[in-house]
Design an enzyme around this catalytic site. Structure first.
Site, PDB file in Angstrom:
ATOM      1  N   GLY A  57     -45.977 -41.783  88.684  1.00  0.00           N
ATOM      2  CA  GLY A  57     -45.073 -42.563  87.851  1.00  0.00           C
ATOM      3  C   GLY A  57     -44.685 -41.877  86.555  1.00  0.00           C
ATOM      4  O   GLY A  57     -44.120 -42.506  85.655  1.00  0.00           O
ATOM      5  N   ASN A  87     -45.246 -46.954  98.939  1.00  0.00           N
ATOM      6  CA  ASN A  87     -46.143 -47.899  98.264  1.00  0.00           C
ATOM      7  C   ASN A  87     -45.291 -48.673  97.266  1.00  0.00           C
ATOM      8  O   ASN A  87     -44.915 -48.134  96.227  1.00  0.00           O
ATOM      9  CB  ASN A  87     -47.269 -47.116  97.564  1.00  0.00           C
ATOM     10  CG  ASN A  87     -48.159 -48.022  96.722  1.00  0.00           C
ATOM     11  OD1 ASN A  87     -48.037 -49.244  96.769  1.00  0.00           O
ATOM     12  ND2 ASN A  87     -49.049 -47.416  95.950  1.00  0.00           N
ATOM     13  N   TRP A  88     -45.000 -49.919  97.623  1.00  0.00           N
ATOM     14  CA  TRP A  88     -44.092 -50.709  96.780  1.00  0.00           C
ATOM     15  C   TRP A  88     -44.765 -51.205  95.503  1.00  0.00           C
ATOM     16  O   TRP A  88     -44.109 -51.732  94.624  1.00  0.00           O
ATOM     17  CB  TRP A  88     -43.541 -51.895  97.582  1.00  0.00           C
ATOM     18  CG  TRP A  88     -42.611 -51.495  98.696  1.00  0.00           C
ATOM     19  CD1 TRP A  88     -42.187 -50.224  99.003  1.00  0.00           C
ATOM     20  CD2 TRP A  88     -41.984 -52.365  99.652  1.00  0.00           C
ATOM     21  NE1 TRP A  88     -41.341 -50.258 100.087  1.00  0.00           N
ATOM     22  CE2 TRP A  88     -41.194 -51.557 100.507  1.00  0.00           C
ATOM     23  CE3 TRP A  88     -42.007 -53.745  99.879  1.00  0.00           C
ATOM     24  CZ2 TRP A  88     -40.443 -52.094 101.561  1.00  0.00           C
ATOM     25  CZ3 TRP A  88     -41.265 -54.271 100.928  1.00  0.00           C
ATOM     26  CH2 TRP A  88     -40.490 -53.453 101.758  1.00  0.00           C
ATOM     27  N   LYS A  89     -46.085 -51.101  95.458  1.00  0.00           N
ATOM     28  CA  LYS A  89     -46.854 -51.596  94.300  1.00  0.00           C
ATOM     29  C   LYS A  89     -46.472 -53.052  94.021  1.00  0.00           C
ATOM     30  O   LYS A  89     -46.129 -53.782  94.948  1.00  0.00           O
ATOM     31  CB  LYS A  89     -46.652 -50.668  93.094  1.00  0.00           C
ATOM     32  CG  LYS A  89     -46.965 -49.205  93.452  1.00  0.00           C
ATOM     33  CD  LYS A  89     -47.106 -48.294  92.282  1.00  0.00           C
ATOM     34  CE  LYS A  89     -47.406 -46.876  92.785  1.00  0.00           C
ATOM     35  NZ  LYS A  89     -47.625 -45.934  91.701  1.00  0.00           N
ATOM     36  N   GLU A 109     -54.586 -46.521  90.668  1.00  0.00           N
ATOM     37  CA  GLU A 109     -54.384 -47.715  89.826  1.00  0.00           C
ATOM     38  C   GLU A 109     -55.490 -48.731  90.063  1.00  0.00           C
ATOM     39  O   GLU A 109     -55.899 -49.445  89.136  1.00  0.00           O
ATOM     40  CB  GLU A 109     -52.984 -48.302  90.102  1.00  0.00           C
ATOM     41  CG  GLU A 109     -51.904 -47.420  89.482  1.00  0.00           C
ATOM     42  CD  GLU A 109     -50.586 -47.386  90.226  1.00  0.00           C
ATOM     43  OE1 GLU A 109     -50.311 -48.286  91.036  1.00  0.00           O
ATOM     44  OE2 GLU A 109     -49.813 -46.427  89.995  1.00  0.00           O
ATOM     45  N   HIS A 122     -56.580 -46.342  95.616  1.00  0.00           N
ATOM     46  CA  HIS A 122     -55.442 -45.869  94.814  1.00  0.00           C
ATOM     47  C   HIS A 122     -55.893 -45.743  93.359  1.00  0.00           C
ATOM     48  O   HIS A 122     -56.687 -46.545  92.875  1.00  0.00           O
ATOM     49  CB  HIS A 122     -54.267 -46.845  94.935  1.00  0.00           C
ATOM     50  CG  HIS A 122     -53.015 -46.283  94.342  1.00  0.00           C
ATOM     51  ND1 HIS A 122     -52.783 -46.285  92.991  1.00  0.00           N
ATOM     52  CD2 HIS A 122     -51.953 -45.655  94.913  1.00  0.00           C
ATOM     53  CE1 HIS A 122     -51.616 -45.685  92.760  1.00  0.00           C
ATOM     54  NE2 HIS A 122     -51.102 -45.300  93.906  1.00  0.00           N
ATOM     55  N   GLY A 178     -44.136 -43.768  95.644  1.00  0.00           N
ATOM     56  CA  GLY A 178     -44.094 -44.991  94.843  1.00  0.00           C
ATOM     57  C   GLY A 178     -42.663 -45.362  94.504  1.00  0.00           C
ATOM     58  O   GLY A 178     -41.910 -45.867  95.339  1.00  0.00           O
ATOM     59  N   GLY A 179     -42.250 -45.070  93.273  1.00  0.00           N
ATOM     60  CA  GLY A 179     -40.940 -45.473  92.766  1.00  0.00           C
ATOM     61  C   GLY A 179     -39.780 -45.214  93.714  1.00  0.00           C
ATOM     62  O   GLY A 179     -38.939 -46.104  93.939  1.00  0.00           O
ATOM     63  N   SER A 186     -44.736 -38.880  91.869  1.00  0.00           N
ATOM     64  CA  SER A 186     -43.353 -38.524  91.498  1.00  0.00           C
ATOM     65  C   SER A 186     -42.636 -37.709  92.576  1.00  0.00           C
ATOM     66  O   SER A 186     -41.823 -36.848  92.264  1.00  0.00           O
ATOM     67  CB  SER A 186     -43.323 -37.791  90.153  1.00  0.00           C
ATOM     68  OG  SER A 186     -43.810 -38.640  89.127  1.00  0.00           O
ATOM     69  N   GLU A 230     -53.274 -37.681  95.334  1.00  0.00           N
ATOM     70  CA  GLU A 230     -52.370 -38.153  94.295  1.00  0.00           C
ATOM     71  C   GLU A 230     -52.942 -37.778  92.927  1.00  0.00           C
ATOM     72  O   GLU A 230     -53.808 -38.495  92.400  1.00  0.00           O
ATOM     73  CB  GLU A 230     -52.209 -39.678  94.379  1.00  0.00           C
ATOM     74  CG  GLU A 230     -51.596 -40.167  95.658  1.00  0.00           C
ATOM     75  CD  GLU A 230     -50.893 -41.518  95.482  1.00  0.00           C
ATOM     76  OE1 GLU A 230     -49.699 -41.596  95.797  1.00  0.00           O
ATOM     77  OE2 GLU A 230     -51.526 -42.471  95.001  1.00  0.00           O
TER      78      GLU A 230
HETATM   79  P1  13P Z   1     -44.751 -42.531  92.136  1.00  0.00           P
HETATM   80  O1  13P Z   1     -44.067 -41.952  93.350  1.00  0.00           O
HETATM   81  O2  13P Z   1     -43.967 -43.666  91.522  1.00  0.00           O
HETATM   82  O3  13P Z   1     -45.147 -41.484  91.151  1.00  0.00           O
HETATM   83  O4  13P Z   1     -46.111 -43.202  92.661  1.00  0.00           O
HETATM   84  C1  13P Z   1     -46.928 -42.475  93.486  1.00  0.00           C
HETATM   85  C2  13P Z   1     -47.970 -43.396  94.001  1.00  0.00           C
HETATM   86  O5  13P Z   1     -48.817 -43.860  93.258  1.00  0.00           O
HETATM   87  C3  13P Z   1     -47.927 -43.760  95.416  1.00  0.00           C
HETATM   88  O6  13P Z   1     -49.081 -44.425  95.801  1.00  0.00           O
END
Ligand code: 13P
Length: 248
Positions: A172, A9-11, A96, A94, A232-233, A211, A166
């Site tokens: 994050g 997930n590149w956000k 967020e 998600h 994510g990251g 994470s 999640e």
């Molecule tokens: P991180 O891997 O950056 O914690 O993000 C997880 C995430 O929200 C994937 O959708």
């Protein structure tokens, strides 16, 4: 045996050039694998990235999807539009989106249905906040998040869906759930579905997100109810994303 799946997930990160490079870098390092892999990219990069992934093993997804099929919904992107760019997956719910943009269990369920109407596999994100965990509400929160979808789409809809657990406190933050903490909730989710349909429960892919990185992916993926990851990251760097993928 369930197939494994790793999704990036590149956000809201990158540029058009870096998106293209990242997709190419991932494809170059895929090698032979039985597991599935996909990236959920920002909407505006879908046209370019869909060209790059064509014919490769790398699947494509969006990070959200409209809860309606078309019409006067300024700023929204419909499932049929995403289909035009070969989206196979769409993230729905998600954390967020839920916490910053007002997505509710009901609107998430409507997005989930929109995705399925276009044959796009929804990746339904569920998970509790730290406060909810500390109040011992984790399972209740997850029940409500799943029930909204089950009530609208029916349990059989999970034949063509993915669930991502999640925990909000792990996203994050660098604070990963332990293998056992994650497994406990994954097992709970599978049992919850099994109570309604055992065959679907045995089959559905449940991904862990929060994470996840090359250093902890192997332990998480070794858990019996963890079928892969939503990253994510660490998915913004081809090398670390591939390390995670190859550790499955
Ligand atoms: P991180 O891997 O950056 O914690 O993000 C997880 C995430 O929200 C994937 O959708």
């Amino acid at each position: 045996m369930r197939r494994s799946l790793v999704v990036g997930n590149w956000k809201m990160n990158g540029t058009l050039a870096s998106a293209e490079m990242l997709a190419k870098g991932i494809i170059a390092g895929l090698g032979a694998s039985d597991a599935d892999i996909a990236v959920c990219v920002p909407y505006v990069y879908l046209p370019r990235v869909s060209e790059v992934v064509k014919g490769s093993q790398l699947g494509l997804g969006s990070q959200n999807i409209a809860d309606k099929s078309s019409g006067a919904f300024t700023g929204e992107i419909s499932a049929s539009m995403l289909k035009e760019f070969d989206c196979q997956y769409a993230l729905v719910g998600h954390s967020e989106r839920r916490s910053y943009y007002g997505d509710t269990n009901e609107s998430v369920a409507a997005r989930y249905c929109q995705a399925q109407e276009q044959n796009i596999t929804p990746i339904l994100c569920v998970g509790e906040t730290l406060e909810q965990r500390e109040l011992d509400q984790t399972f209740q929160v997850i029940n409500e998040q799943l029930d909204a979808v089950i009530n609208l789409a029916g349990i059989s809809s999970f034949n063509k869906a993915v669930i991502a657990y999640e925990p909000v406190w792990a996203i994050g933050t660098g604070k990963t759930a332990s293998d056992e903490q994650a497994q406990e909730v994954h097992h709970y989710i599978r049992q919850y579905i099994a109570a309604k349909d055992q065959t679907i429960a045995d089959k559905i892919q449940i991904l862990y997100g929060g994470s996840a990185k090359p250093e902890n992916a192997q332990g998480l993926f070794a858990m019996p109810d963890i079928d892969g990851g939503l990253i994510g990251g660490a998915s913004l760097d081809a090398e670390s994303f591939l390390k995670i993928f190859h550790s499955i």
